[in-house]
Design an enzyme around this catalytic site. Sequence first.
Site, PDB file in Angstrom:
ATOM      1  N   GLU A   1      -9.806   5.788  -3.890  1.00  0.00           N
ATOM      2  CA  GLU A   1      -9.696   4.560  -3.224  1.00  0.00           C
ATOM      3  C   GLU A   1     -11.015   4.363  -2.417  1.00  0.00           C
ATOM      4  O   GLU A   1     -11.421   5.110  -1.706  1.00  0.00           O
ATOM      5  CB  GLU A   1      -8.588   4.152  -2.344  1.00  0.00           C
ATOM      6  CG  GLU A   1      -8.471   2.605  -1.972  1.00  0.00           C
ATOM      7  CD  GLU A   1      -7.064   1.846  -2.561  1.00  0.00           C
ATOM      8  OE1 GLU A   1      -7.016   0.776  -2.313  1.00  0.00           O
ATOM      9  OE2 GLU A   1      -6.668   2.565  -3.287  1.00  0.00           O
TER      10      GLU A   1
ATOM     11  N   GLU B   1      -3.154 -15.844  -2.924  1.00  0.00           N
ATOM     12  CA  GLU B   1      -2.206 -14.871  -3.670  1.00  0.00           C
ATOM     13  C   GLU B   1      -1.609 -15.798  -4.513  1.00  0.00           C
ATOM     14  O   GLU B   1      -1.035 -16.716  -4.274  1.00  0.00           O
ATOM     15  CB  GLU B   1      -1.500 -14.054  -2.436  1.00  0.00           C
ATOM     16  CG  GLU B   1      -0.479 -13.236  -3.196  1.00  0.00           C
ATOM     17  CD  GLU B   1      -0.887 -12.201  -4.002  1.00  0.00           C
ATOM     18  OE1 GLU B   1      -0.263 -11.932  -5.070  1.00  0.00           O
ATOM     19  OE2 GLU B   1      -1.856 -11.420  -3.719  1.00  0.00           O
TER      20      GLU B   1
ATOM     21  N   ASN C   1      -1.659  -8.069   4.271  1.00  0.00           N
ATOM     22  CA  ASN C   1      -1.990  -6.661   4.858  1.00  0.00           C
ATOM     23  C   ASN C   1      -3.156  -6.707   5.563  1.00  0.00           C
ATOM     24  O   ASN C   1      -3.412  -6.305   6.672  1.00  0.00           O
ATOM     25  CB  ASN C   1      -1.995  -5.664   3.707  1.00  0.00           C
ATOM     26  CG  ASN C   1      -2.129  -4.405   4.300  1.00  0.00           C
ATOM     27  OD1 ASN C   1      -1.445  -3.660   5.036  1.00  0.00           O
ATOM     28  ND2 ASN C   1      -3.260  -3.489   3.752  1.00  0.00           N
TER      29      ASN C   1
ATOM     30  N   CYS D   1      -9.609   0.357  -5.929  1.00  0.00           N
ATOM     31  CA  CYS D   1      -8.825   1.199  -6.123  1.00  0.00           C
ATOM     32  C   CYS D   1      -9.199   1.908  -7.474  1.00  0.00           C
ATOM     33  O   CYS D   1      -8.499   2.658  -8.076  1.00  0.00           O
ATOM     34  CB  CYS D   1      -7.318   0.743  -6.408  1.00  0.00           C
ATOM     35  SG  CYS D   1      -6.970  -0.528  -7.596  1.00  0.00           S
TER      36      CYS D   1
ATOM     37  N   TYR E   1      -6.771 -12.194  -3.222  1.00  0.00           N
ATOM     38  CA  TYR E   1      -5.613 -11.132  -3.774  1.00  0.00           C
ATOM     39  C   TYR E   1      -4.932 -10.654  -2.284  1.00  0.00           C
ATOM     40  O   TYR E   1      -5.055  -9.235  -1.995  1.00  0.00           O
ATOM     41  CB  TYR E   1      -6.222  -9.908  -4.518  1.00  0.00           C
ATOM     42  CG  TYR E   1      -7.360 -10.259  -5.455  1.00  0.00           C
ATOM     43  CD1 TYR E   1      -6.851 -10.537  -6.763  1.00  0.00           C
ATOM     44  CD2 TYR E   1      -8.423 -10.120  -5.359  1.00  0.00           C
ATOM     45  CE1 TYR E   1      -7.757 -10.836  -7.654  1.00  0.00           C
ATOM     46  CE2 TYR E   1      -9.591 -10.420  -6.304  1.00  0.00           C
ATOM     47  CZ  TYR E   1      -9.136 -10.718  -7.498  1.00  0.00           C
ATOM     48  OH  TYR E   1     -10.230 -11.090  -8.531  1.00  0.00           O
TER      49      TYR E   1
ATOM     50  N   GLN F   1       0.996  -1.172  -0.053  1.00  0.00           N
ATOM     51  CA  GLN F   1      -0.061   0.033  -0.041  1.00  0.00           C
ATOM     52  C   GLN F   1       0.826   1.177   0.213  1.00  0.00           C
ATOM     53  O   GLN F   1       1.752   1.468   0.851  1.00  0.00           O
ATOM     54  CB  GLN F   1      -0.841  -0.039   1.136  1.00  0.00           C
ATOM     55  CG  GLN F   1      -1.942  -1.180   1.270  1.00  0.00           C
ATOM     56  CD  GLN F   1      -3.219  -0.871   0.370  1.00  0.00           C
ATOM     57  OE1 GLN F   1      -3.109   0.350  -0.116  1.00  0.00           O
ATOM     58  NE2 GLN F   1      -3.911  -1.657  -0.256  1.00  0.00           N
TER      59      GLN F   1
ATOM     60  N   ASP G   1      -9.801  -7.274  -2.578  1.00  0.00           N
ATOM     61  CA  ASP G   1      -9.091  -6.240  -2.989  1.00  0.00           C
ATOM     62  C   ASP G   1      -8.599  -6.285  -4.411  1.00  0.00           C
ATOM     63  O   ASP G   1      -7.333  -6.481  -4.474  1.00  0.00           O
ATOM     64  CB  ASP G   1      -8.108  -5.817  -1.894  1.00  0.00           C
ATOM     65  CG  ASP G   1      -7.412  -4.469  -2.138  1.00  0.00           C
ATOM     66  OD1 ASP G   1      -7.657  -3.956  -2.962  1.00  0.00           O
ATOM     67  OD2 ASP G   1      -6.439  -4.571  -1.414  1.00  0.00           O
TER      68      ASP G   1
END
EC number: 2.1.1.-
Length: 366
Positions: free
Chosen positions: A358, A239, A223, A324, A218, A190, A299
């Site tokens: 975002e 991921e 995070n 995003c 994802y 990020q 995300d």
Amino acid sequence: MTPEHLPTEQYEAQLAEKVVRLQSMMAPFSNLVPEVFRSPVSHYRMRAEFRIWHDGDDLYHIIFDQQTKSRIRVDSFPAASELINQLMTAMIAGVRNNPFLRHKLFQIDYLTTLSNQAVVSLLYHKKLDDEWRQEAEALRDALRAQNLNVHLIGRATKTKIELDQDYIDERLPVAGKEMIYRQVENSFTQPNAAMNIQMLEWALDVTKGSKGDLLELYCGNGNFSLALARNFDRVLATEIAKPSVAAAQYNIAANHIDNVQIIRMAAEEFTQAMNGVREFNRLQGIDLKSYQCETIFVDPPRSGLDSETEKMVQAYPRILYISCNPETLCKNLETLSQTHKVERLALFDQFPYTHHMECGVLLTAK
């Protein structure tokens, strides 16, 4: 706005415009007023990439104007962290008069943390040899003598030289707990750390009191999944990028979290596995049917969710979606709103003074 000047006096006005724009885009799906999360007005970007321009005996950082494509000299960059600004000056001073370090250098990438660590990558159009390494080590030592906690990396075609390591460890205060996140050079992190904290705390708030397990697609370096683990019995996360999976596994151990499982596979592959279309060796030993996932967290990249993943996420009572790109979020909502309604809406000013927004939505089944 120029790279060396931020219109900080216009911060509130540009944020207000984004709120109006997001509300307008979301109007077909929700009449909620967005919860608004402000960025620091300067020094908010924790990473930055610059081309290097050679001008006679001089050289300096440049960026390219997005409209005209003309180059713009950048000696300071107030959007970036104070550590990046210190390093920009120190790197140019250290490289300018050193033929081994400056020859065919075409780009410098900076990655920093709130914990004041940095990885700096120097990119070259030439082969890197032992002389380069020796000079780079001397530069690193000189930077550290200036109290700059920095690791240097050299990159060229099919070459990567780490002088020490290619990662740094970020420490973020998240809802009363310090979270440790390993961040690997050339992997996604990020960009706005202060905003990331607010995003994590918002995600924790909207999922408090959750029942069952969480599925995340994802997940990157973990995070969100690691921060959200405290709100769920178990977390199953996917991921595709190997370095991110390795960082996520490190972060699980560093944060003493025992209820998160990371699987290295694409969201599309996981959808096939969940639907029984294909079997994957990577899922051996993982009993997908034992998970009671009441909530799914996505995300996605700027392109949003593909149609198969749209269908898959509709099977979950609650969908937490960080976007995003609100345009692709709204495209996805055309499908998701058939089965779910928007319960919470947030605007995160991740990229101040730009068009980009975002946002986050919590959707619950109708």
